[in-house]
Scaffold this motif. Structure first.
Motif, PDB file in Angstrom:
ATOM      1  N   ASP A 158     -40.220   8.001  -8.279  1.00 46.53           N
ATOM      2  CA  ASP A 158     -40.000   6.798  -9.091  1.00 46.53           C
ATOM      3  C   ASP A 158     -40.564   6.976 -10.503  1.00 46.53           C
ATOM      4  O   ASP A 158     -40.178   6.273 -11.426  1.00 46.53           O
ATOM      5  N   LYS A 159     -41.488   7.967 -10.705  1.00 47.65           N
ATOM      6  CA  LYS A 159     -42.075   8.205 -12.019  1.00 47.65           C
ATOM      7  C   LYS A 159     -41.712   9.574 -12.598  1.00 47.65           C
ATOM      8  O   LYS A 159     -41.781   9.786 -13.797  1.00 47.65           O
ATOM      9  N   ASN A 160     -41.354  10.509 -11.720  1.00 47.98           N
ATOM     10  CA  ASN A 160     -41.153  11.890 -12.125  1.00 47.98           C
ATOM     11  C   ASN A 160     -39.694  12.298 -11.870  1.00 47.98           C
ATOM     12  O   ASN A 160     -39.286  12.472 -10.725  1.00 47.98           O
TER      13      ASN A 160
END
Length: 197
Positions: free
Chosen positions: A141-143
């Protein structure tokens, strides 16, 4: 006279339970225990399962069944490939445990069936992906360049086949993956996973 009657009834009941608990199999049975599989947590069950599959897949005497009996089997990543000489049933009555570490599975699926026609995966058993050990490593979700985690069971280039009565639990990423499948039916499958991951 009464004691003989009860002994006869008890014997009949034991026989009935033994028969009713035996797997319903058409054709030749290939029990993974006969190839070295065990529930002690120390065996290479992937090798034993692969040997059972290979013999079942090459069986030329009609339908064959790879049988996984009740019990908990640690199972490293494994691929079952065809083509097979006749229809094959993969009958799972026990629990299959995925490796805890996400790094132990290369690629995108833990258990893979590839290039197989007329396959049936059934038995009411459990696929436990042990995802709770891997979820903390999922930062997709972030990377945007994250490594996807494994799916419990994948089917690649599989035709005229079905999954019937199976339970998939706590996958690392997803439960079933289908790629280039044709005439494939899924019935009686239960998927269980937390809703907040």
């Amino acid at each position: 006279m009464v004691s003989r009657f009860w002994i006869l009834c008890a014997s009949s009941l034991i026989f009935f339970l033994a028969v009713s608990s035996a797997p319903t199999v058409q054709g030749q049975l290939f029990d993974v225990r006969n190839y070295g599989a065990g529930v002690d947590g120390r065996r290479n069950n992937a090798l034993a399962f692969a040997k059972a599959w290979m013999e079942a897949c090459q069986w030329s005497g009609g339908r064959s069944t790879v049988y996984v009996p009740p019990g908990i089997f640690d199972l490293p990543q494994v691929m079952f490939t065809g083509p097979c000489k006749n229809p094959v049933t993969f009958l799972i009555e026990g629990t299959l445990l995925a490796p805890r570490s996400p790094d132990a599975i290369k690629g995108d699926a833990w258990i893979i069936f590839k290039d197989v026609d007329y396959l049936t995966v059934t038995g009411g058993g459990l696929l436990d992906g042990q995802g709770s050990y891997s979820w903390p490593h999922n930062d997709c979700d972030k990377n945007s360049s994250c490594r996807p985690l494994a799916i419990n069971m994948g089917f690649m280039v599989v035709k005229h086949s079905k999954i019937n009565v199976l339970h998939s639990l706590n996958s690392k990423m997803g439960h079933f993956k289908f790629y280039a499948v044709e005439d494939f039916n899924v019935t009686g499958v239960t998927v269980t996973a937390p809703g907040d991951i």
